[in-house]
Design an enzyme around this catalytic site. Structure first.
Site, PDB file in Angstrom:
ATOM      1  N   LYS A 105       2.250 -40.451   2.313  1.00  0.00           N
ATOM      2  CA  LYS A 105       1.015 -41.023   2.866  1.00  0.00           C
ATOM      3  C   LYS A 105       1.117 -41.124   4.387  1.00  0.00           C
ATOM      4  O   LYS A 105       0.148 -40.897   5.116  1.00  0.00           O
ATOM      5  CB  LYS A 105       0.728 -42.392   2.252  1.00  0.00           C
ATOM      6  CG  LYS A 105       0.356 -42.276   0.781  1.00  0.00           C
ATOM      7  CD  LYS A 105      -0.170 -43.577   0.215  1.00  0.00           C
ATOM      8  CE  LYS A 105      -0.511 -43.383  -1.253  1.00  0.00           C
ATOM      9  NZ  LYS A 105      -1.430 -44.348  -1.800  1.00  0.00           N
ATOM     10  N   TYR A 160     -10.978 -61.504  -5.928  1.00  0.00           N
ATOM     11  CA  TYR A 160     -10.897 -60.974  -4.549  1.00  0.00           C
ATOM     12  C   TYR A 160     -11.232 -62.082  -3.554  1.00  0.00           C
ATOM     13  O   TYR A 160     -10.539 -62.260  -2.547  1.00  0.00           O
ATOM     14  CB  TYR A 160     -11.864 -59.792  -4.394  1.00  0.00           C
ATOM     15  CG  TYR A 160     -11.888 -59.174  -2.996  1.00  0.00           C
ATOM     16  CD1 TYR A 160     -10.774 -58.510  -2.479  1.00  0.00           C
ATOM     17  CD2 TYR A 160     -13.035 -59.246  -2.200  1.00  0.00           C
ATOM     18  CE1 TYR A 160     -10.803 -57.938  -1.202  1.00  0.00           C
ATOM     19  CE2 TYR A 160     -13.069 -58.681  -0.922  1.00  0.00           C
ATOM     20  CZ  TYR A 160     -11.951 -58.026  -0.437  1.00  0.00           C
ATOM     21  OH  TYR A 160     -11.985 -57.452   0.824  1.00  0.00           O
ATOM     22  N   LYS A 212      -9.053 -63.536  -0.359  1.00  0.00           N
ATOM     23  CA  LYS A 212      -9.529 -63.449   1.028  1.00  0.00           C
ATOM     24  C   LYS A 212      -9.695 -64.837   1.648  1.00  0.00           C
ATOM     25  O   LYS A 212      -9.521 -65.006   2.846  1.00  0.00           O
ATOM     26  CB  LYS A 212     -10.824 -62.627   1.089  1.00  0.00           C
ATOM     27  CG  LYS A 212     -10.607 -61.149   0.790  1.00  0.00           C
ATOM     28  CD  LYS A 212      -9.978 -60.432   1.978  1.00  0.00           C
ATOM     29  CE  LYS A 212      -8.728 -59.695   1.722  1.00  0.00           C
ATOM     30  NZ  LYS A 212      -8.158 -58.998   2.872  1.00  0.00           N
TER      31      LYS A 212
END
Ligand code: NAP
Length: 329
Positions: free
Chosen positions: A57, A193, A197
């Site tokens: 990557k 999520y 966050k």
């Protein structure tokens, strides 16, 4: 959508020389981290660490980075980092510390969103474990070099943590300590999520309180065209059909989406003298305030009441420390 013409910041002209600075960006093989690396890399840092999950990557990303910055291979270094594995995080931090005696900018950028239920290698809910726990350990292990750098004359050390306005979807209690150790499959992926966050913001609040010599902030990038939605689209193909056309129309290109976080990493800090850049006066851009939350570009505030709760920030920090200790870190 954020309009670049209205921005109070232009990365080409408003970022000073980053000469002598060492920078680490997590998740910088793609999306916002990759664009942030290119933006900062154009201002001559000593080194930038491209953190990615594999060498392949990194090599793929370097093709584009070298096209944008011809001498990139001289100062962009590879660091393998899988935030969903605490042992990988420890290995990455130790390898960094073995090569460097300073760290000026830590950009905790990597993240996953809208994943199906799952666990990290150490048994944390996958989004909370990757977005919060992995970065919490990485930061903890790098804090000695960050504070050492901050104690040097004329230093300006920053931690920029990427969050999202979706933190507003976190559970009512903010974070659910017991549940974070399960896959939380009875909760929506957006709640999970949102929890991760929100944790990024609360963690930053406590970081600011405990380490005031470092400028720590959270940034929300806006709705940006990156790979972040890929998991959601592949798990819900019908959503792909509905969301894709609108997303393509409305989302900010990633090269502009990275402005908020690069502004936060380089703009003058409130209360600190403005520095000249290579002998030139700097144009006035909005200043960065330690501990603040920013939406694009350089707009302070807009986070939820929970995200401003100092007691919740303390609880999350202490719980995180306890979990890391129990896992041997
Ligand atoms: N795009 C938006 O609209 C938006 C909005 C709000 C907040 N954000 C935040 O912005 C940040 C960057 O996201 P993005 O939009 O640039 O998404 P992206 O294109 O999917 O890039 C995410 C980066 O994080 C890396 N990553 C994922 N899981 C990882 C792991 N376990 N260990 C180490 N690295 C890992 C990815 O690596 P791989 O290539 O290996 O997957 C990639 O480099 C995230 O924190 C996200 O929450 C984005």
């Amino acid at each position: 959508m954020f309009s670049s013409s209205a921005a109070p910041f232009d990365p080409e002209t408003d970022i000073p020389s980053l000469k002598d600075k060492v920078i680490v960006i997590t998740g910088s093989n793609g999306g916002l981290g990759y664009e942030a690396l290119i933006i900062l890399g154009k201002h001559s840092p000593t080194k930038i660490y491209l953190c990615a999950r594999s060498k392949e990557k990194y090599e793929k990303a370097m093709e584009g980075i070298s096209a944008a910055i011809p001498n990139a291979a001289e100062f962009v270094k590879y660091r393998e980092l899988d935030l969903a594995s605490l042992s990988s995080v420890q290995k990455a931090a130790n390898a960094f510390l073995a090569e460097n005696d300073r760290l000026d900018i830590l950009m905790n950028n990597a993240g996953i969103m809208a994943q199906p239920p799952g666990l990290t290698k150490d048994g944390f809910e996958i989004q909370f474990g990757t977005n919060h726990m992995g970065h919490a350990l990485f930061t903890k292990l790098l804090l000695p070099v960050l504070t050492k750098t901050a104690a040097e004359p004329n230093s300006d050390v920053r931690i920029v943590n990427l969050t999202s306005d979706v933190h507003m979807l976190a559970p009512k209690a903010g974070f659910l300590p017991g549940e974070c150790l399960t896959d939380m499959s009875t909760y929506s992926t957006w709640t999970r999520y949102g929890q991760s966050k929100l944790a990024n913001i609360l963690f930053t609040t406590e970081l600011t309180r405990r380490y005031p010599s470092i400028t720590s902030v959270t940034t929300h990038p806006g709705g940006v065209a990156t790979n972040l939605l890929d998991s959601f689209k592949s798990n819900y193909p019908y959503i792909k059909m509905v969301v894709n056309p609108f997303w393509k129309l409305l989302a900010t290109p990633a090269s502009i989406g990275a402005w908020n976080q690069t502004w936060a990493a380089t703009a003058p800090v409130e209360g600190k003298a403005w520095t000249k850049s290579e002998g030139k006066e700097r144009r006035k851009v909005p200043e960065v305030r330690n501990g603040a939350y920013y939406t694009p570009v350089a707009k302070e505030g807009g986070q939820t009441k929970l995200a401003k709760d100092p007691e919740l920030a303390r609880q999350l920090w202490e719980w995180t420390e306890e979990q890391l200790r129990e896992n041997g870190y």
